[in-house]
Design a protein around this motif. Structure first.
Motif, PDB file in Angstrom:
ATOM      1  N   UNK A  66      -7.785  -4.198  -7.292  1.00 38.64           N
ATOM      2  CA  UNK A  66      -9.053  -4.293  -7.501  1.00 38.64           C
ATOM      3  C   UNK A  66      -9.999  -3.100  -7.054  1.00 38.64           C
ATOM      4  N   UNK A  67     -10.905  -2.963  -7.517  1.00 38.55           N
ATOM      5  CA  UNK A  67     -11.984  -1.846  -7.378  1.00 38.55           C
ATOM      6  C   UNK A  67     -12.246  -1.973  -5.753  1.00 38.55           C
ATOM      7  N   UNK A  68     -12.190  -3.238  -5.231  1.00 40.16           N
ATOM      8  CA  UNK A  68     -12.319  -3.266  -3.652  1.00 40.16           C
ATOM      9  C   UNK A  68     -11.131  -3.066  -2.757  1.00 40.16           C
ATOM     10  N   UNK A  69      -9.975  -2.718  -3.386  1.00 47.86           N
ATOM     11  CA  UNK A  69      -8.732  -2.657  -2.375  1.00 47.86           C
ATOM     12  C   UNK A  69      -8.885  -1.254  -1.860  1.00 47.86           C
ATOM     13  N   UNK A  70      -8.288  -1.202  -0.488  1.00 49.68           N
ATOM     14  CA  UNK A  70      -8.204   0.166  -0.034  1.00 49.68           C
ATOM     15  C   UNK A  70      -7.470   1.330  -0.923  1.00 49.68           C
ATOM     16  N   UNK A  71      -6.756   1.097  -1.754  1.00 52.56           N
ATOM     17  CA  UNK A  71      -6.291   2.024  -2.485  1.00 52.56           C
ATOM     18  C   UNK A  71      -7.166   2.310  -3.382  1.00 52.56           C
ATOM     19  N   UNK A 124       0.933  -1.148  -0.127  1.00 48.00           N
ATOM     20  CA  UNK A 124      -0.046   0.167  -0.046  1.00 48.00           C
ATOM     21  C   UNK A 124       0.849   1.091  -0.032  1.00 48.00           C
ATOM     22  N   UNK A 125       1.912   1.313   0.804  1.00 47.33           N
ATOM     23  CA  UNK A 125       2.535   2.634   0.927  1.00 47.33           C
ATOM     24  C   UNK A 125       3.368   2.698  -0.253  1.00 47.33           C
ATOM     25  N   UNK A 126       3.814   1.729  -1.110  1.00 49.06           N
ATOM     26  CA  UNK A 126       4.557   2.108  -2.373  1.00 49.06           C
ATOM     27  C   UNK A 126       3.448   2.767  -3.353  1.00 49.06           C
ATOM     28  N   UNK A 127       2.133   1.986  -3.490  1.00 45.89           N
ATOM     29  CA  UNK A 127       1.218   2.432  -4.425  1.00 45.89           C
ATOM     30  C   UNK A 127       0.692   3.915  -4.157  1.00 45.89           C
ATOM     31  N   UNK A 141       3.446   6.001  -5.336  1.00 46.36           N
ATOM     32  CA  UNK A 141       3.565   6.243  -6.952  1.00 46.36           C
ATOM     33  C   UNK A 141       2.406   7.056  -7.399  1.00 46.36           C
ATOM     34  N   UNK A 142       0.994   6.755  -6.585  1.00 44.38           N
ATOM     35  CA  UNK A 142      -0.168   7.616  -6.992  1.00 44.38           C
ATOM     36  C   UNK A 142       0.243   9.271  -6.767  1.00 44.38           C
ATOM     37  N   UNK A 143       0.761   9.423  -5.450  1.00 44.36           N
ATOM     38  CA  UNK A 143       1.006  10.942  -5.167  1.00 44.36           C
ATOM     39  C   UNK A 143       1.834  11.750  -5.885  1.00 44.36           C
ATOM     40  N   UNK A 144       3.001  10.772  -6.676  1.00 45.86           N
ATOM     41  CA  UNK A 144       3.688  11.515  -7.774  1.00 45.86           C
ATOM     42  C   UNK A 144       2.710  11.989  -8.927  1.00 45.86           C
ATOM     43  N   UNK A 145       2.175  10.734  -9.384  1.00 50.62           N
ATOM     44  CA  UNK A 145       1.216  10.910 -10.717  1.00 50.62           C
ATOM     45  C   UNK A 145       0.109  12.142 -10.227  1.00 50.62           C
ATOM     46  N   UNK A 146      -0.443  12.350  -9.157  1.00 49.58           N
ATOM     47  CA  UNK A 146      -1.424  13.122  -8.746  1.00 49.58           C
ATOM     48  C   UNK A 146      -0.881  14.489  -8.739  1.00 49.58           C
TER      49      UNK A 146
END
Length: 391
Positions: free
Chosen positions: A281-286, A246-249, A252-257
């Motif tokens: 997946x759509x059900x993941x916390x991310x 989760x922390x890696x994702x 990565x998302x923060x840099x994209x956002x």
């Protein structure tokens, strides 16, 4: 409110028509239905039903035919009920036109109708060893996108755009600022006859825990040629982690956002649709957090699932991990998911190890701004046949 108003107007037409007057023709009613759809920014179904109930079943059939041909949304711009009726020629009675114009002058029926249009977005992870640009383009030719996002694309960008154009009979271009390879992101191709590019770029994304090679953030700012409305798009391909990371994702998302938010600030009133293989997946916390406008503790803009894919997008099964996400106030989903007929379980599709997903959306982005130049239910599957793949 829409249905009651339409019923009232239709009743007014009947009540105020003298015996010597002819009732509004089917064509007049059709014009009214389409105008009303635009006025209230809604589906034609309620308008057709209300008019048919108050006027005639004949009108219902004719209205349904026109709305099927023109679509449920019409780009009439800012209108009032009164001048819409007059402009489209509904009323055969001067008294009815005067009545409706009086209402519009009082301001109680004035509605701001956004000019709307539809777009098709397609996202596809094509597998990093796959160089079959013609095969990929040919698969999409009968279901051509307005905006295409490709993950793990390592072949020639220009060849892919040319093959897409030849196969579909449209004119595709590569996003601006793509340059050389920076990592695994979402390369954007767009239909130049419908959209023009304002700017774009690509930036390396590397976080603690990033694996399968460095990631990249793609972004492109596109302008709809007919309405001048601005769409911010792009995407990223998140790292593959068998247990989630989760922390890696989030990193990565923060840099994209950072890029998405910068474009939103630069182009006020723009709307964001972005795409990518998120390995979640759509059900993941991310992904659930993205739906709430959150990345970890960071608050950002809310997105909705525009594809709403059911079933696997990786060819060997698992949860849907390829996504098309967009701001719900700017984009209304019409349909989406796996492209029908594109993909058989356990078989690669023209060399791709994922199946393409799509979203057909109605765009209701604000008018073009001035440019100053703004783990529940999740299953993870390993997706590569060797070490070093992008995941």
């Amino acid at each position: 409110q829409l249905e009651l108003t339409l019923c009232g107007i239709a009743h007014c037409v009947q009540s105020n028509t003298r015996p010597s007057d002819s009732m509004p023709s089917a064509a007049h009613i059709l014009h009214f239905v389409v105008a009303a759809c635009a006025l209230w920014n809604t589906s034609a179904a309620a308008a057709i039903g209300a008019i048919a109930t108050a006027v005639s079943c004949e009108a219902k059939g004719a209205a349904g035919e026109l709305c099927r041909r023109t679509g449920p949304h019409a780009p009439y711009g800012t209108m009032t009920v009164g001048n819409a009726l007059i402009q489209r020629g509904l009323s055969n009675s001067r008294r009815i036109a005067s009545l409706m114009e009086a209402h519009s002058q009082n301001g109680d029926l004035e509605v701001e109708a956004q000019r709307e249009f539809t777009l098709r977005f397609i996202q596809w992870n094509v597998y990093y060893k796959n160089k079959n640009t013609w095969g990929l383009a040919n698969e999409l030719s009968s279901f051509a996108p307005d905006v295409l996002g490709l993950n793990e694309f390592t072949a020639s960008l220009e060849t892919m755009a040319a093959d897409l154009s030849t196969a579909s009979g449209r004119t595709y271009k590569v996003q601006p600022g793509r340059g050389g390879w920076q990592g695994s992101g979402t390369d954007i191709f767009y239909d130049d006859s419908k959209l023009k590019a304002i700017e774009g770029g690509l930036e390396k994304v590397l976080c603690h825990g990033t694996r399968g090679g460095q990631r990249a953030a793609n972004w492109a700012v596109l302008q709809h040629r007919e309405t001048s409305k601005i769409i911010v798009t792009g995407g990223i391909h998140l790292s593959y982690c068998a247990s989630g990371c989760d922390s890696t994702h989030e990193c990565e998302l923060n840099k994209f956002y950072d890029k998405m938010e910068a474009m939103k600030r630069k182009y006020p009133g723009s709307g964001v649709v972005w795409m990518g293989d998120l390995n979640r997946s759509p059900n993941s916390i991310i992904v659930r957090n993205l739906f709430q406008g959150m990345i970890g503790s960071r608050q950002t803009f809310v997105v909705a699932d525009l594809a709403k894919t059911e079933g696997n997008t990786y060819y060997n099964g698992g949860s849907p991990i390829d996504h098309i996400l967009g701001e719900p106030e700017a984009f209304t989903r019409q349909s989406g998911g796996r492209i029908p007929g594109k993909g058989v379980f356990g078989q690669r599709l023209v060399g791709a190890d994922h199946f393409p997903v799509y979203a057909d959306v109605i765009c209701a982005v604000s008018s073009s701004p001035s440019q100053s130049t703004s783990p529940a239910g999740e299953t993870f599957y390993r997706k590569d046949d060797g070490v070093g793949g992008w995941g």
